[in-house]
Design a protein around this motif. Structure first.
Motif, mmCIF file in Angstrom:
data_model
loop_
_atom_site.group_PDB
_atom_site.id
_atom_site.type_symbol
_atom_site.label_atom_id
_atom_site.label_comp_id
_atom_site.label_asym_id
_atom_site.label_seq_id
_atom_site.Cartn_x
_atom_site.Cartn_y
_atom_site.Cartn_z
ATOM 1 N N VAL A 133 -48.216 79.471 9.960
ATOM 2 C CA VAL A 133 -48.844 78.434 10.783
ATOM 3 C C VAL A 133 -49.313 77.284 9.911
ATOM 4 O O VAL A 133 -49.904 77.493 8.855
ATOM 5 N N SER A 134 -49.039 76.053 10.358
ATOM 6 C CA SER A 134 -49.594 74.856 9.741
ATOM 7 C C SER A 134 -50.391 74.115 10.790
ATOM 8 O O SER A 134 -49.960 73.990 11.939
ATOM 9 N N VAL A 135 -51.559 73.635 10.418
ATOM 10 C CA VAL A 135 -52.418 72.873 11.326
ATOM 11 C C VAL A 135 -52.578 71.477 10.765
ATOM 12 O O VAL A 135 -53.031 71.302 9.641
ATOM 13 N N LEU A 136 -52.189 70.484 11.546
ATOM 14 C CA LEU A 136 -52.378 69.092 11.174
ATOM 15 C C LEU A 136 -53.412 68.511 12.121
ATOM 16 O O LEU A 136 -53.145 68.325 13.304
ATOM 17 N N GLY A 184 -51.697 79.735 18.092
ATOM 18 C CA GLY A 184 -51.991 78.376 17.641
ATOM 19 C C GLY A 184 -53.468 78.049 17.732
ATOM 20 O O GLY A 184 -54.040 77.412 16.836
ATOM 21 N N THR A 185 -54.112 78.496 18.815
ATOM 22 C CA THR A 185 -55.543 78.250 18.992
ATOM 23 C C THR A 185 -56.363 78.950 17.911
ATOM 24 O O THR A 185 -57.319 78.384 17.358
ATOM 25 N N THR A 186 -55.991 80.199 17.619
ATOM 26 C CA THR A 186 -56.702 80.965 16.587
ATOM 27 C C THR A 186 -56.682 80.231 15.249
ATOM 28 O O THR A 186 -57.711 80.109 14.568
ATOM 29 N N GLN A 187 -55.527 79.701 14.897
ATOM 30 C CA GLN A 187 -55.417 78.994 13.627
ATOM 31 C C GLN A 187 -56.149 77.657 13.667
ATOM 32 O O GLN A 187 -56.808 77.263 12.711
ATOM 33 N N LEU A 188 -56.057 76.958 14.778
ATOM 34 C CA LEU A 188 -56.724 75.667 14.901
ATOM 35 C C LEU A 188 -58.229 75.809 14.753
ATOM 36 O O LEU A 188 -58.892 74.981 14.117
ATOM 37 N N ARG A 189 -58.784 76.868 15.331
ATOM 38 C CA ARG A 189 -60.231 77.042 15.310
ATOM 39 C C ARG A 189 -60.763 77.451 13.934
ATOM 40 O O ARG A 189 -61.967 77.438 13.719
ATOM 41 N N GLN A 190 -59.876 77.786 13.009
ATOM 42 C CA GLN A 190 -60.333 78.012 11.643
ATOM 43 C C GLN A 190 -60.774 76.705 10.994
ATOM 44 O O GLN A 190 -61.635 76.696 10.112
ATOM 45 N N SER A 191 -60.161 75.601 11.420
ATOM 46 C CA SER A 191 -60.562 74.297 10.894
ATOM 47 C C SER A 191 -61.466 73.544 11.852
ATOM 48 O O SER A 191 -62.211 72.657 11.442
ATOM 49 N N ALA A 231 -62.706 73.511 18.921
ATOM 50 C CA ALA A 231 -61.488 72.985 19.550
ATOM 51 C C ALA A 231 -61.177 73.713 20.851
ATOM 52 O O ALA A 231 -61.345 74.933 20.960
ATOM 53 N N ALA A 232 -60.739 72.958 21.840
ATOM 54 C CA ALA A 232 -60.309 73.564 23.102
ATOM 55 C C ALA A 232 -59.047 74.380 22.863
ATOM 56 O O ALA A 232 -58.232 74.035 22.000
ATOM 57 N N PRO A 233 -58.871 75.458 23.595
ATOM 58 C CA PRO A 233 -57.677 76.293 23.388
ATOM 59 C C PRO A 233 -56.399 75.558 23.783
ATOM 60 O O PRO A 233 -56.393 74.753 24.711
ATOM 61 N N PHE A 234 -55.340 75.841 23.043
ATOM 62 C CA PHE A 234 -54.038 75.328 23.431
ATOM 63 C C PHE A 234 -53.551 76.066 24.667
ATOM 64 O O PHE A 234 -53.899 77.233 24.902
ATOM 65 N N SER A 235 -52.719 75.402 25.446
ATOM 66 C CA SER A 235 -52.007 76.055 26.538
ATOM 67 C C SER A 235 -50.514 75.915 26.281
ATOM 68 O O SER A 235 -50.077 75.101 25.460
ATOM 69 N N SER A 236 -49.728 76.689 27.005
ATOM 70 C CA SER A 236 -48.273 76.595 26.859
ATOM 71 C C SER A 236 -47.763 75.220 27.258
ATOM 72 O O SER A 236 -46.683 74.811 26.825
ATOM 73 N N VAL A 293 -50.039 71.488 15.745
ATOM 74 C CA VAL A 293 -49.991 72.831 15.174
ATOM 75 C C VAL A 293 -48.546 73.305 15.223
ATOM 76 O O VAL A 293 -47.902 73.242 16.273
ATOM 77 N N THR A 294 -48.032 73.757 14.103
ATOM 78 C CA THR A 294 -46.671 74.269 14.061
ATOM 79 C C THR A 294 -46.688 75.741 13.682
ATOM 80 O O THR A 294 -47.469 76.162 12.818
ATOM 81 N N LEU A 295 -45.853 76.505 14.355
ATOM 82 C CA LEU A 295 -45.681 77.914 14.062
ATOM 83 C C LEU A 295 -44.206 78.142 13.743
ATOM 84 O O LEU A 295 -43.338 77.760 14.524
ATOM 85 N N THR A 296 -43.945 78.732 12.599
ATOM 86 C CA THR A 296 -42.585 79.118 12.257
ATOM 87 C C THR A 296 -42.490 80.629 12.387
ATOM 88 O O THR A 296 -43.140 81.367 11.639
ATOM 89 N N ARG A 297 -41.724 81.081 13.353
ATOM 90 C CA ARG A 297 -41.602 82.506 13.629
ATOM 91 C C ARG A 297 -40.359 83.050 12.930
ATOM 92 O O ARG A 297 -39.266 82.492 13.056
ATOM 93 N N PHE A 298 -40.524 84.172 12.220
ATOM 94 C CA PHE A 298 -39.415 84.796 11.518
ATOM 95 C C PHE A 298 -39.001 86.078 12.236
ATOM 96 O O PHE A 298 -39.850 86.768 12.825
ATOM 97 N N PRO A 299 -37.719 86.427 12.197
ATOM 98 C CA PRO A 299 -37.244 87.588 12.967
ATOM 99 C C PRO A 299 -37.952 88.883 12.623
ATOM 100 O O PRO A 299 -38.170 89.726 13.490
ATOM 101 N N GLU A 300 -38.360 89.094 11.346
ATOM 102 C CA GLU A 300 -38.896 90.384 10.939
ATOM 103 C C GLU A 300 -40.316 90.298 10.385
ATOM 104 O O GLU A 300 -40.779 91.216 9.708
#
Length: 264
Positions: free
Chosen positions: A254-257, A197-204, A208-213, A242-249
């Motif tokens: 990632v979407s960043v709002l 999530g942090t990697t994607q956020l920092r593209q915009s 930005a401070a890193p996300f934590s769990s 930040v939303t991440l949709t994880r797929f099984p395969e």
């Protein structure tokens, strides 16, 4: 560490700084027959969302047992084992709930008196049609502490002057985060997601401070096996989601709002 030691560790964190005469409250609601979780260890801490319009008995959304086992229910009916908490995690959670947020000092009757008083002063009604009631319970032996309040998040925004309501909202948010971390597979898996999530956020926003769990706010598992994970940061002037949709395969989508901007 043995079961009694783990229990004593958590309860020491919970009760160690309070007087010996502890508050008593109504008995905790037990899961309906046939829905009990497959663990011999009794419940220690539970979070339940009670839907007033649902005639089906509700089981806890989060059920932390004395031995550290964790059970989840995302629909209020089916219970799923979801790993567990280490001694360090139990100690940290207990300290946060009690020392920082004062869980055992929140009284349902007093809280509701403050809500009704604020409603008269502000003219903002406390009733929310169809809202679920949050119930948080701590129990060990003869000790019971129960706090309940409907529409906690909405009322906390409606009455920011009520300190206990703000504390209860923070406790609810923290316990929902505990649920989310367990749903994604525990702390290590949640840390990896936070890095993604942090990697994607920092593209915009490169600064930005890193996300934590700790900022995982919600997890939903979809019928196709994919998993929707949402990070939330209450930043100013706009919150960051930040939303991440994880797929099984495959890898995550990632979407960043960030305010009004949306990147896909």
């Amino acid at each position: 560490m043995s079961h009694p030691s783990r229990c004593a560790l958590f309860l020491c964190c919970l009760f160690g700084t309070f007087p010996m005469v502890l508050p008593r409250s109504a008995a905790a609601v037990e899961p309906p027959a046939g829905l009990a979780t497959p663990s011999a260890s009794p419940s220690l801490l539970r979070l339940t969302f009670v839907d007033p319009g649902n005639p089906v008995p509700t089981v806890p959304a989060l059920d932390i047992r004395h031995n550290g086992d964790v059970f989840l229910s995302t629909d209020g009916r089916r219970v799923t084992p979801a790993g567990g908490l280490t001694d360090a995690e139990l100690r940290s959670l207990a300290a946060e709930l009690t020392e920082r947020h004062g869980l055992l000092q929140i009284s349902t009757p007093i809280l509701w008196q403050e809500i009704e008083s604020s409603a008269r002063t502000t003219g903002l009604r406390p009733d929310v049609a169809g809202a679920a009631t949050t119930v948080i319970e701590v129990q060990s032996g003869e000790f019971r502490h129960r706090v309940e309040c409907p529409a906690v998040g909405l009322l906390a925004r409606r009455y920011p002057q009520i300190a206990d309501l703000q504390r209860l909202a923070a406790i609810q948010t923290r316990l929902q985060n505990v649920m989310a971390v367990q749903q994604v597979g525990g702390g290590a898996a949640a840390d990896l997601l936070a890095h993604e999530g942090t990697t994607q956020l920092r593209q915009s926003d490169p600064q930005a401070a890193p996300f934590s769990s700790r900022e995982i706010a919600m997890v939903r598992t979809l019928s196709d096996g994919s998993q929707f994970v949402q990070f939330f940061r209450d930043a100013r002037p706009q919150p960051v989601i930040v939303t991440l949709t994880r797929f099984p395969e495959s890898g995550p989508r990632v979407s960043v709002l960030n305010g009004a901007a949306e990147l896909r």
